[in-house]
Scaffold this motif. Structure first.
Motif, PDB file in Angstrom:
ATOM      1  N   UNK A  36       0.913  -1.267  -0.055  1.00 19.88           N
ATOM      2  CA  UNK A  36      -0.034   0.047  -0.016  1.00 19.88           C
ATOM      3  C   UNK A  36       0.889   1.206  -0.036  1.00 19.88           C
ATOM      4  N   UNK A  37       1.788   1.207   0.757  1.00 17.87           N
ATOM      5  CA  UNK A  37       2.755   2.480   0.950  1.00 17.87           C
ATOM      6  C   UNK A  37       3.351   2.568  -0.467  1.00 17.87           C
ATOM      7  N   UNK A  38       4.021   1.562  -1.095  1.00 16.80           N
ATOM      8  CA  UNK A  38       4.620   1.586  -2.433  1.00 16.80           C
ATOM      9  C   UNK A  38       3.739   2.144  -3.416  1.00 16.80           C
ATOM     10  N   UNK A  39       2.407   1.649  -3.450  1.00 18.08           N
ATOM     11  CA  UNK A  39       1.309   2.223  -4.365  1.00 18.08           C
ATOM     12  C   UNK A  39       1.048   3.728  -4.189  1.00 18.08           C
ATOM     13  N   UNK A  40       1.219   4.194  -2.846  1.00 13.01           N
ATOM     14  CA  UNK A  40       0.931   5.629  -2.705  1.00 13.01           C
ATOM     15  C   UNK A  40       1.870   6.510  -3.101  1.00 13.01           C
ATOM     16  N   UNK A  41       3.250   5.737  -2.844  1.00 14.49           N
ATOM     17  CA  UNK A  41       4.403   6.850  -3.353  1.00 14.49           C
ATOM     18  C   UNK A  41       4.569   6.619  -4.822  1.00 14.49           C
ATOM     19  N   UNK A  42       3.969   5.868  -5.826  1.00 14.71           N
ATOM     20  CA  UNK A  42       4.146   5.715  -7.088  1.00 14.71           C
ATOM     21  C   UNK A  42       5.135   4.633  -7.445  1.00 14.71           C
ATOM     22  N   UNK A  43       5.400   3.988  -6.672  1.00 12.68           N
ATOM     23  CA  UNK A  43       6.611   2.940  -6.668  1.00 12.68           C
ATOM     24  C   UNK A  43       6.128   1.895  -7.582  1.00 12.68           C
ATOM     25  N   UNK A  44       4.869   1.245  -7.126  1.00 16.06           N
ATOM     26  CA  UNK A  44       4.078   0.290  -7.835  1.00 16.06           C
ATOM     27  C   UNK A  44       3.237   1.034  -8.750  1.00 16.06           C
TER      28      UNK A  44
END
Length: 161
Positions: A36-44
Motif C-alpha cells: 500500500x505504501x509503495x502504491x501511494x508513493x508511485x513505486x508500484x
C-alpha cells in the motif's frame, strides 16, 4: 523488505499477500502495508499481465520507433514525451542515450495501421525531427519472463566422433 517484494511481484503479480509473507518470513499485514505504501508513493504503478499473443486469435503487430526530437527550450524532453505518451497507441516510451532521443513502442492491428500512426500523428509533431520504425517479428522474452512457444524444433544434426 521492499526491494524483495518488488523483485518477486515483478515476475508474478498474482501472488497473494499470504504467499509473499511466507516467502519473506513476514506477516500478511506487513506485506499489505508495504505494498500500500509503495502504491501511494508511485513505486508500484500497475500490474500488467504478460500475454503470448501468438497463442490467441488476436492479430496485432508491435513496432519500436526511434524518434529524434528538438527539445523545447526551458521544457526539455519531458514536454515532448508527455505529448507522445498521450496517444492511445503508445504502449511504452523511453528517453534514450545514443543516436536518437526516444524509443516509442506501439501496438497496432496491422503494419499499415502502425505506418498511419507514424505518418499522421507522430512524425508531424512540431518537435519531431525524424523517425525510424522497426517491427517486432517474434518475442522471446519480456519483462524478464520467457514467452514459451511450442513451435521450437531442434534442427541441429548429431555429429558423432
Amino acid at each position: 523488505m521492499r526491494d524483495k517484494i518488488l523483485k518477486i511481484i515483478a515476475k508474478n503479480g498474482t501472488l497473494s499477500t499470504e504467499d509473499l509473507a511466507a516467502m519473506l518470513s513476514a506477516t500478511s499485514e506487513e506485506i499489505e502495508e508495504a505494498i500500500a505504501s509503495m502504491q501511494k508513493e508511485g513505486v508500484i504503478c500497475g500490474y500488467p499481465t504478460l500475454i503470448n499473443w501468438d497463442k490467441t486469435d488476436c492479430e496485432h503487430v508491435t513496432a519500436l520507433i526511434e524518434v529524434k526530437v528538438s527539445p523545447e527550450r526551458g521544457r526539455g524532453f519531458d514536454k515532448v514525451a508527455e505529448r507522445i505518451y498521450q496517444f492511445e497507441e503508445v504502449e511504452s516510451l523511453y528517453l534514450m542515450s545514443g543516436g536518437f532521443d526516444f524509443t516509442v513502442i506501439i501496438v497496432g492491428k496491422t503494419m499499415k495501421e502502425v505506418a498511419w500512426f507514424v505518418a499522421t500523428k507522430l512524425a508531424p509533431m512540431e518537435s519531431i525531427m525524424s523517425t525510424a520504425t522497426h517491427f517486432v517479428l517474434k518475442k522471446y522474452k519480456e519483462y524478464g519472463l520467457s514467452i514459451e512457444t511450442d513451435d521450437h524444433v531442434d534442427e541441429r544434426q548429431l555429429i558423432r566422433p
